[in-house]
Design an enzyme around this catalytic site. Structure first.
Site, PDB file in Angstrom:
ATOM      1  N   GLU A  29      -3.097   5.021  -8.966  1.00 32.65           N
ATOM      2  CA  GLU A  29      -3.748   6.236  -8.477  1.00 32.65           C
ATOM      3  C   GLU A  29      -2.918   7.440  -8.898  1.00 32.65           C
ATOM      4  OE1 GLU A  29      -4.052   6.002  -4.203  1.00 32.65           O
ATOM      5  OE2 GLU A  29      -4.007   3.819  -4.283  1.00 32.65           O
ATOM      6  N   TYR A 141     -12.215  11.664  -7.416  1.00 35.53           N
ATOM      7  CA  TYR A 141     -12.618  12.367  -6.200  1.00 35.53           C
ATOM      8  C   TYR A 141     -11.630  13.478  -5.833  1.00 35.53           C
ATOM      9  CZ  TYR A 141      -9.117   9.649  -3.521  1.00 35.53           C
ATOM     10  OH  TYR A 141      -7.960   9.089  -3.045  1.00 35.53           O
ATOM     11  N   ASP A 143      -8.968  14.750  -3.422  1.00 36.73           N
ATOM     12  CA  ASP A 143      -8.017  14.296  -2.416  1.00 36.73           C
ATOM     13  C   ASP A 143      -7.268  15.526  -1.914  1.00 36.73           C
ATOM     14  OD1 ASP A 143      -6.351  12.968  -0.742  1.00 36.73           O
ATOM     15  OD2 ASP A 143      -5.303  11.817  -2.272  1.00 36.73           O
ATOM     16  N   GLU A 148      -8.140  13.466  -7.905  1.00 37.14           N
ATOM     17  CA  GLU A 148      -7.449  12.179  -8.016  1.00 37.14           C
ATOM     18  C   GLU A 148      -8.307  11.182  -8.781  1.00 37.14           C
ATOM     19  OE1 GLU A 148      -5.883   8.502  -5.194  1.00 37.14           O
ATOM     20  OE2 GLU A 148      -5.330  10.548  -4.677  1.00 37.14           O
ATOM     21  N   HIS A 203       0.488   6.692  -7.065  1.00 43.05           N
ATOM     22  CA  HIS A 203       0.650   5.465  -6.297  1.00 43.05           C
ATOM     23  C   HIS A 203       0.282   4.236  -7.124  1.00 43.05           C
ATOM     24  CE1 HIS A 203      -0.039   7.960  -2.356  1.00 43.05           C
ATOM     25  NE2 HIS A 203       1.036   8.328  -3.027  1.00 43.05           N
ATOM     26  N   ASN A 205      -0.710  -0.079  -6.690  1.00 46.75           N
ATOM     27  CA  ASN A 205      -1.202  -1.089  -5.757  1.00 46.75           C
ATOM     28  C   ASN A 205      -1.080  -2.467  -6.392  1.00 46.75           C
ATOM     29  OD1 ASN A 205      -2.527   0.747  -3.608  1.00 46.75           O
ATOM     30  ND2 ASN A 205      -3.353   1.513  -5.526  1.00 46.75           N
ATOM     31  N   ARG A 287      -2.269  -5.844   0.348  1.00 43.73           N
ATOM     32  CA  ARG A 287      -2.100  -4.875  -0.743  1.00 43.73           C
ATOM     33  C   ARG A 287      -0.796  -4.122  -0.520  1.00 43.73           C
ATOM     34  NH1 ARG A 287      -3.962   0.957  -1.529  1.00 43.73           N
ATOM     35  NH2 ARG A 287      -4.464   0.806   0.688  1.00 43.73           N
ATOM     36  N   HIS A 289       1.080  -1.057  -1.146  1.00 46.58           N
ATOM     37  CA  HIS A 289       0.771   0.317  -1.551  1.00 46.58           C
ATOM     38  C   HIS A 289       2.089   1.018  -1.842  1.00 46.58           C
ATOM     39  CE1 HIS A 289      -1.605   3.887  -1.915  1.00 46.58           C
ATOM     40  NE2 HIS A 289      -1.076   4.487  -0.870  1.00 46.58           N
TER      41      HIS A 289
END
Length: 560
Positions: A29, A141, A143, A148, A203, A205, A287, A289
């Site tokens: 991300e 989208y 953020d 993002e 980020h 994941n 997950r 993160h």
């Protein structure tokens, strides 16, 4: 095991941790810095919305598809802590409430209202898209104050790089459309701080087995995450948060972390994040993160970042633990970041002071021993061996001559440029020229960005070419549920009423009923498995019927 069939009896007999060592799942991300040169006071939330809507308009004008739809928040649980409790909503910072539309959407709506009330941006529509799901399976989208891009799920290190790079294409297309259709100039930066006290995330994941004890996971990751920046830092001219000291440091994010382990992501940032939001079967998967990383432009840096992290996670999932811990991980994170000579040492519990390089060398030696003993299919063995070799080479090169890695590592490439400009103009690192160079390195416009100029000059190694990246902006990965999601958007976007990472909401044309398709198994929905959904001249209601049967079948399989 020399072949790989995820549906084989042999594969299914393995533990979840063993399956993930053979077939990892990775997603990235990136929040982009945004700036309008002609309107420097423009609201960043409004600019972000402009980009999202511009991308939708461009794709539709070109005959492609996107799903401008609500995100399905029903599967999100941002306040569940992996250590065994749930934070009360009354105690949560508003930025943590990502499970309801009143999070980023409300912030954006308030930004529009403020702009319109001030007499600016009068032409901003009352209703704007805040969220897009793309044909490549990604999410684009708003953020809060940033656009993002969240990449689709991938199962190889190279694919993770490819789909992260595709995000730059998506953002670039949006800016090109705004410039062409509205004459609006928006600059986008793949960086992590505005050097005015604000930091934004990049980020990662990773899917891990639910059976792995989280406290053990965090303990094993703290020294690794603290030192990993030596390989994957993005570099920054400045030390500090509000008041920036004129020095160069390895990581853009290090100064913004305050805790070792915690649930937050925008305040009191922890090195290890505890959000227990699997976006998959919660009984089976966790997950991880990761919020500690920098945003990399270098493909090689991104590849190393996800690769070495996955290899370390594979060790931890088997029960491995390091033989030492850091006495103060937060302090160590910043000590290592603030010393681009890589000579600074940090204190460990075994009374040995180690450099960041020495910590990474220890993890590498452990990884080499562990992964050599693993039985892997041929393609996975090749990927693991290649990453171990690259990890060894980069540490050796950094130990011998830091600047020999300027063709692979973002922070070294930027540091080299900054040193050259400072010497040429006889200026310090507090000179405006240096600040501009720092920013220009991260500009994603190839005609302006210094990283892209290095690539064009053959001074940066790449792993995927421009044609592959362009294609990945439109086409989903073939071997995860991202394929089903992306193909559904491509062929049936008019039916999509909502999306999340593990759900697809379809609205029937017949009776307007909403059907929820569960995709909680991240590897179900690949091109091989989902081909039947899209074969032939499929009518809308027939596609919904097939998708429902597909989702139900995968749920029964998981329940067994």
């Amino acid at each position: 095991m020399t072949s790989f069939d995820p549906n084989s009896v042999e594969f299914q007999a393995l533990s979840v941790a063993e399956q993930l060592r053979i077939r990892p799942l990775i997603g990235l991300e990136t929040e982009y810095g945004v700036h309008a040169p002609a309107n420097p006071t423009a609201n960043h939330s409004v600019l972000s919305m402009d980009l999202v809507n511009a991308y939708a308009a461009r794709m539709l004008a070109e005959g492609s598809a996107v799903a401008g739809t609500e995100w399905d928040y029903g599967e999100e649980s941002p306040l569940v802590d992996a250590r065994g409790w749930t934070m009360p909503r009354s105690a949560a910072h508003p930025s943590q409430l990502t499970d309801e539309p009143l999070g980023p959407e409300q912030v954006a709506a308030e930004a529009i209202a403020a702009e319109r009330a001030a007499g600016r941006w009068e032409d901003v529509p009352t209703h704007q898209l805040m969220n897009l799901v793309l044909t490549n399976g990604a999410r684009f989208y708003v953020d809060h104050a940033h656009p993002e891009y969240s990449s689709p799920e991938t199962s190889t290190y190279r694919a993770a790089v490819l789909y992260d790079q595709a995000g730059e294409i998506v953002l670039r297309r949006a800016t090109e459309y705004l410039a062409r259709e509205q004459g609006a100039q928006i600059r986008l930066y793949k960086n992590n701080t505005d050097n005015k006290g604000v930091s934004y995330g990049a980020h990662e994941n990773y899917l891990v087995s639910r059976e792995v004890d989280f406290d053990a996971l965090a303990a094993a990751l703290l020294p690794f995450f603290t030192s990993r920046q030596v390989i994957c830092g993005a570099g920054r001219a400045g030390v500090g948060i509000g008041t920036v000291e004129p020095r160069f440091q390895i990581s853009q994010r290090a100064d913004f972390f305050e805790e070792q382990v915690g649930l937050e992501t925008t305040i009191r940032r922890p090195i290890v994040n505890t959000r227990d939001e699997p976006h998959a079967w919660g009984e089976k998967y966790r997950r991880l993160h990761v919020i500690i990383g920098d945003a990399n432009l270098s493909q090689y840096s991104t590849w190393l970042r996800v690769g070495i992290t996955d290899l370390v996670l594979g060790m931890i999932s088997s029960g491995w633990q390091p033989s030492f811990a850091l006495l103060n991980p937060v302090s160590a994170l910043q000590i290592i970041s603030h010393d681009p000579t890589l000579e600074a040492t940090v204190h460990c519990t075994d009374r040995v002071a180690r450099t960041g390089l020495q910590i990474l060398e220890y993890y590498l030696q452990q990884a080499q021993a562990f992964w050599q003993e693993q039985t892997l299919p041929d393609h996975r063995r090749a990927e693991v061996d290649e990453m171990l070799q690259a990890w060894q080479e980069i540490l050796t090169d950094l130990s011998t001559d830091i600047f020999s890695t300027a063709d692979r590592l973002d922070w070294v490439a930027k540091y080299q440029l900054i040193r050259q400009v400072a010497q040429r103009h006889n200026v310090g690192l507090d000179d405006p020229k240096i600040a501009m160079l720092d920013l220009q390195y991260t500009d994603i416009d190839p005609t302006r960005g210094l990283y892209y100029k290095l690539v064009a000059a053959g001074r940066m190694r790449t792993l995927v070419d421009a044609a592959e990246i362009e294609a990945a902006a439109d086409q989903p990965p073939q071997d995860t549920r991202a394929y089903l999601r992306g193909q559904a958007i491509k062929h049936f976007s008019h039916l999509v009423a909502g999306v999340s990472w593990e759900t697809l909401l379809l609205r029937s044309n017949t009776d307007q009923r909403i059907h929820r398709i569960l995709l909680s198994e991240p590897f179900a929905g690949s091109a091989t498995e989902a081909a039947e959904l899209f074969s032939g001249n499929v009518e809308d209601d027939e596609f919904i019927r097939r998708a429902l049967n597909f989702g139900a079948g995968r749920r029964k399989g998981a329940d067994r």
